[in-house]
Motif scaffolding. Structure first.
Motif, PDB file in Angstrom:
ATOM      1  N   ASP A  49     -60.046  -1.140  16.400  1.00  0.00           N
ATOM      2  CA  ASP A  49     -61.109  -2.126  16.584  1.00  0.00           C
ATOM      3  C   ASP A  49     -62.283  -1.984  15.626  1.00  0.00           C
ATOM      4  OD1 ASP A  49     -62.195  -4.384  17.997  1.00  0.00           O
ATOM      5  OD2 ASP A  49     -63.570  -3.012  19.021  1.00  0.00           O
ATOM      6  N   ALA A  50     -62.408  -0.896  14.910  1.00  0.00           N
ATOM      7  CA  ALA A  50     -63.549  -0.688  14.015  1.00  0.00           C
ATOM      8  C   ALA A  50     -63.130  -1.023  12.584  1.00  0.00           C
ATOM      9  CB  ALA A  50     -64.026   0.755  14.109  1.00  0.00           C
ATOM     10  N   HIS A  51     -63.734  -2.048  11.999  1.00  0.00           N
ATOM     11  CA  HIS A  51     -63.292  -2.527  10.685  1.00  0.00           C
ATOM     12  C   HIS A  51     -63.258  -1.427   9.626  1.00  0.00           C
ATOM     13  CE1 HIS A  51     -67.357  -2.632   8.922  1.00  0.00           C
ATOM     14  NE2 HIS A  51     -67.761  -3.044  10.110  1.00  0.00           N
ATOM     15  N   TRP A  52     -64.092  -0.428   9.722  1.00  0.00           N
ATOM     16  CA  TRP A  52     -64.140   0.639   8.715  1.00  0.00           C
ATOM     17  C   TRP A  52     -63.067   1.703   8.923  1.00  0.00           C
ATOM     18  CZ3 TRP A  52     -67.476   0.090  12.780  1.00  0.00           C
ATOM     19  CH2 TRP A  52     -67.514   1.143  13.684  1.00  0.00           C
ATOM     20  N   ALA A  53     -62.397   1.692  10.068  1.00  0.00           N
ATOM     21  CA  ALA A  53     -61.432   2.758  10.359  1.00  0.00           C
ATOM     22  C   ALA A  53     -60.079   2.235  10.819  1.00  0.00           C
ATOM     23  CB  ALA A  53     -62.011   3.700  11.412  1.00  0.00           C
ATOM     24  N   LEU A  54     -59.820   0.956  10.645  1.00  0.00           N
ATOM     25  CA  LEU A  54     -58.551   0.390  11.091  1.00  0.00           C
ATOM     26  C   LEU A  54     -57.385   1.159  10.490  1.00  0.00           C
ATOM     27  CD1 LEU A  54     -59.259  -3.448  10.874  1.00  0.00           C
ATOM     28  CD2 LEU A  54     -59.127  -2.025  12.937  1.00  0.00           C
ATOM     29  N   GLY A  55     -56.462   1.549  11.339  1.00  0.00           N
ATOM     30  CA  GLY A  55     -55.276   2.257  10.875  1.00  0.00           C
ATOM     31  C   GLY A  55     -55.480   3.735  10.610  1.00  0.00           C
ATOM     32  N   ARG A  56     -56.674   4.255  10.865  1.00  0.00           N
ATOM     33  CA  ARG A  56     -56.923   5.691  10.644  1.00  0.00           C
ATOM     34  C   ARG A  56     -55.945   6.489  11.498  1.00  0.00           C
ATOM     35  NH1 ARG A  56     -62.936   7.648  11.575  1.00  0.00           N
ATOM     36  NH2 ARG A  56     -63.246   6.507   9.626  1.00  0.00           N
ATOM     37  N   SER A  57     -55.319   7.483  10.911  1.00  0.00           N
ATOM     38  CA  SER A  57     -54.341   8.279  11.659  1.00  0.00           C
ATOM     39  C   SER A  57     -55.034   9.195  12.669  1.00  0.00           C
ATOM     40  CB  SER A  57     -53.499   9.132  10.700  1.00  0.00           C
ATOM     41  OG  SER A  57     -54.273  10.203  10.186  1.00  0.00           O
ATOM     42  N   ARG A  58     -54.303   9.574  13.675  1.00  0.00           N
ATOM     43  CA  ARG A  58     -54.841  10.493  14.683  1.00  0.00           C
ATOM     44  C   ARG A  58     -55.166  11.835  14.046  1.00  0.00           C
ATOM     45  NH1 ARG A  58     -54.976  11.608  20.416  1.00  0.00           N
ATOM     46  NH2 ARG A  58     -56.354  13.417  20.436  1.00  0.00           N
ATOM     47  N   ASP A  59     -54.325  12.297  13.146  1.00  0.00           N
ATOM     48  CA  ASP A  59     -54.590  13.570  12.470  1.00  0.00           C
ATOM     49  C   ASP A  59     -55.911  13.516  11.706  1.00  0.00           C
ATOM     50  OD1 ASP A  59     -53.827  16.261  11.329  1.00  0.00           O
ATOM     51  OD2 ASP A  59     -53.879  15.060   9.496  1.00  0.00           O
ATOM     52  N   TRP A  71     -75.072  12.752   7.742  1.00  0.00           N
ATOM     53  CA  TRP A  71     -74.474  11.439   7.487  1.00  0.00           C
ATOM     54  C   TRP A  71     -73.969  10.911   8.820  1.00  0.00           C
ATOM     55  CZ3 TRP A  71     -74.098   7.996   3.612  1.00  0.00           C
ATOM     56  CH2 TRP A  71     -73.182   6.959   3.761  1.00  0.00           C
ATOM     57  N   LEU A  72     -74.544   9.817   9.283  1.00  0.00           N
ATOM     58  CA  LEU A  72     -74.160   9.199  10.546  1.00  0.00           C
ATOM     59  C   LEU A  72     -73.012   8.231  10.302  1.00  0.00           C
ATOM     60  CD1 LEU A  72     -74.624   8.525  13.565  1.00  0.00           C
ATOM     61  CD2 LEU A  72     -76.385   6.907  12.798  1.00  0.00           C
ATOM     62  N   CYS A  73     -71.961   8.339  11.112  1.00  0.00           N
ATOM     63  CA  CYS A  73     -70.811   7.460  10.918  1.00  0.00           C
ATOM     64  C   CYS A  73     -70.060   7.257  12.238  1.00  0.00           C
ATOM     65  CB  CYS A  73     -69.879   8.018   9.849  1.00  0.00           C
ATOM     66  SG  CYS A  73     -69.401   9.733  10.076  1.00  0.00           S
ATOM     67  N   ASP A  74     -69.105   6.370  12.198  1.00  0.00           N
ATOM     68  CA  ASP A  74     -68.215   6.093  13.328  1.00  0.00           C
ATOM     69  C   ASP A  74     -68.958   5.784  14.623  1.00  0.00           C
ATOM     70  OD1 ASP A  74     -66.040   6.372  11.683  1.00  0.00           O
ATOM     71  OD2 ASP A  74     -65.506   8.385  12.365  1.00  0.00           O
ATOM     72  N   VAL A  75     -70.047   5.033  14.525  1.00  0.00           N
ATOM     73  CA  VAL A  75     -70.776   4.620  15.725  1.00  0.00           C
ATOM     74  C   VAL A  75     -69.999   3.472  16.357  1.00  0.00           C
ATOM     75  CG1 VAL A  75     -72.935   3.701  16.638  1.00  0.00           C
ATOM     76  CG2 VAL A  75     -72.979   5.338  14.731  1.00  0.00           C
ATOM     77  N   TYR A  76     -69.654   3.647  17.628  1.00  0.00           N
ATOM     78  CA  TYR A  76     -68.818   2.660  18.314  1.00  0.00           C
ATOM     79  C   TYR A  76     -69.213   2.595  19.785  1.00  0.00           C
ATOM     80  CZ  TYR A  76     -64.773  -0.004  19.825  1.00  0.00           C
ATOM     81  OH  TYR A  76     -63.965  -0.981  20.346  1.00  0.00           O
ATOM     82  N   LEU A  93     -78.369   9.724   6.382  1.00  0.00           N
ATOM     83  CA  LEU A  93     -77.915   8.486   5.759  1.00  0.00           C
ATOM     84  C   LEU A  93     -76.829   7.836   6.601  1.00  0.00           C
ATOM     85  CD1 LEU A  93     -77.591   9.682   2.054  1.00  0.00           C
ATOM     86  CD2 LEU A  93     -79.436   8.334   3.064  1.00  0.00           C
ATOM     87  N   LEU A  94     -76.593   6.576   6.320  1.00  0.00           N
ATOM     88  CA  LEU A  94     -75.470   5.849   6.902  1.00  0.00           C
ATOM     89  C   LEU A  94     -75.172   4.672   6.002  1.00  0.00           C
ATOM     90  CD1 LEU A  94     -76.482   2.956   8.331  1.00  0.00           C
ATOM     91  CD2 LEU A  94     -77.460   4.547   9.937  1.00  0.00           C
ATOM     92  N   SER A  95     -74.051   4.053   6.257  1.00  0.00           N
ATOM     93  CA  SER A  95     -73.670   2.850   5.534  1.00  0.00           C
ATOM     94  C   SER A  95     -73.196   1.821   6.544  1.00  0.00           C
ATOM     95  CB  SER A  95     -72.546   3.179   4.540  1.00  0.00           C
ATOM     96  OG  SER A  95     -72.093   2.002   3.909  1.00  0.00           O
ATOM     97  N   THR A  96     -73.695   0.603   6.433  1.00  0.00           N
ATOM     98  CA  THR A  96     -73.268  -0.469   7.326  1.00  0.00           C
ATOM     99  C   THR A  96     -73.368  -1.810   6.616  1.00  0.00           C
ATOM    100  OG1 THR A  96     -73.620  -1.557   9.466  1.00  0.00           O
ATOM    101  CG2 THR A  96     -75.590  -0.704   8.351  1.00  0.00           C
ATOM    102  N   PRO A  97     -72.338  -2.634   6.739  1.00  0.00           N
ATOM    103  CA  PRO A  97     -72.436  -3.963   6.140  1.00  0.00           C
ATOM    104  C   PRO A  97     -73.118  -4.978   7.055  1.00  0.00           C
ATOM    105  CG  PRO A  97     -70.238  -3.652   6.997  1.00  0.00           C
ATOM    106  CD  PRO A  97     -70.982  -2.356   7.220  1.00  0.00           C
ATOM    107  N   ASP A  98     -73.243  -4.654   8.360  1.00  0.00           N
ATOM    108  CA  ASP A  98     -73.652  -5.706   9.289  1.00  0.00           C
ATOM    109  C   ASP A  98     -74.529  -5.283  10.468  1.00  0.00           C
ATOM    110  OD1 ASP A  98     -71.784  -4.210  10.648  1.00  0.00           O
ATOM    111  OD2 ASP A  98     -70.404  -5.873  10.993  1.00  0.00           O
ATOM    112  N   ALA A  99     -74.896  -4.045  10.595  1.00  0.00           N
ATOM    113  CA  ALA A  99     -75.655  -3.615  11.780  1.00  0.00           C
ATOM    114  C   ALA A  99     -77.035  -3.052  11.419  1.00  0.00           C
ATOM    115  CB  ALA A  99     -74.843  -2.584  12.556  1.00  0.00           C
ATOM    116  N   HIS A 100     -77.637  -3.572  10.370  1.00  0.00           N
ATOM    117  CA  HIS A 100     -78.935  -3.068   9.930  1.00  0.00           C
ATOM    118  C   HIS A 100     -79.987  -3.143  11.038  1.00  0.00           C
ATOM    119  CE1 HIS A 100     -76.792  -3.895   6.201  1.00  0.00           C
ATOM    120  NE2 HIS A 100     -77.529  -2.944   5.678  1.00  0.00           N
TER     121      HIS A 100
END
Length: 140
Positions: free
Chosen positions: A26-36, A73-78, A109-116
């Motif tokens: 469901d997260a556009h930045w991590a679609l298909g990310r493997s469980r490993d 680095w803040l990431c994977d906020v869901y 830092l973080l990166s976001t295309p749409d949640a500023h």
């Protein structure tokens, strides 16, 4: 946000399978990310969960890659769809910000295309000197 939720960085509470499901489907930045790959990311990071107080169910997640001294680095906020629109994302990010501050971190830092707007509510700003920053992008 009401008192219906609590934020915790206790790794024992984290539902890694649920986090992987959310991000990889469901997260556009991590679609298909493997469980490993997700498990390795969790292992190398400071992780935060948001939990429904009534049921104890995890309803949100954030991950911070940090040395707990100078940089984060803040990431994977869901936030799960069942808990969106209640200010939980802002509360989760504020909790991450506050914990990193206790370590004396100089910048996060973080990166976001749409949640500023979400991040601006807790003090994040655009880069003041973007010409000082560089990136190396891998082809994978």
């Amino acid at each position: 946000m009401s008192d219906d939720y609590e934020i915790s960085s206790d790794p024992a509470r984290l539902d890694a399978a649920l986090v992987h499901h959310w991000l990889s489907t469901d997260a556009h930045w991590a679609l298909g990310r493997s469980r490993d790959k997700q498990d390795r990311a969790i292992a190398g990071s400071l992780n935060f969960g948001a939990y429904d107080r009534a049921s104890g169910a995890q309803v949100g997640y954030a991950r911070v890659v940090t040395d707990r001294a100078t940089f984060a680095w803040l990431c994977d906020v869901y936030i799960d769809s069942s808990a969106r629109g209640k200010g939980l994302g802002t509360t989760l990010v504020a909790a991450v910000r506050d914990e990193e501050e206790t370590y004396g971190v100089r910048r996060m830092l973080l990166s976001t295309p749409d949640a500023h707007g979400v991040y601006a509510k807790v003090g994040f700003k655009g880069l003041t000197a973007p010409d000082e920053w560089m990136v190396y992008l891998y082809d994978n």
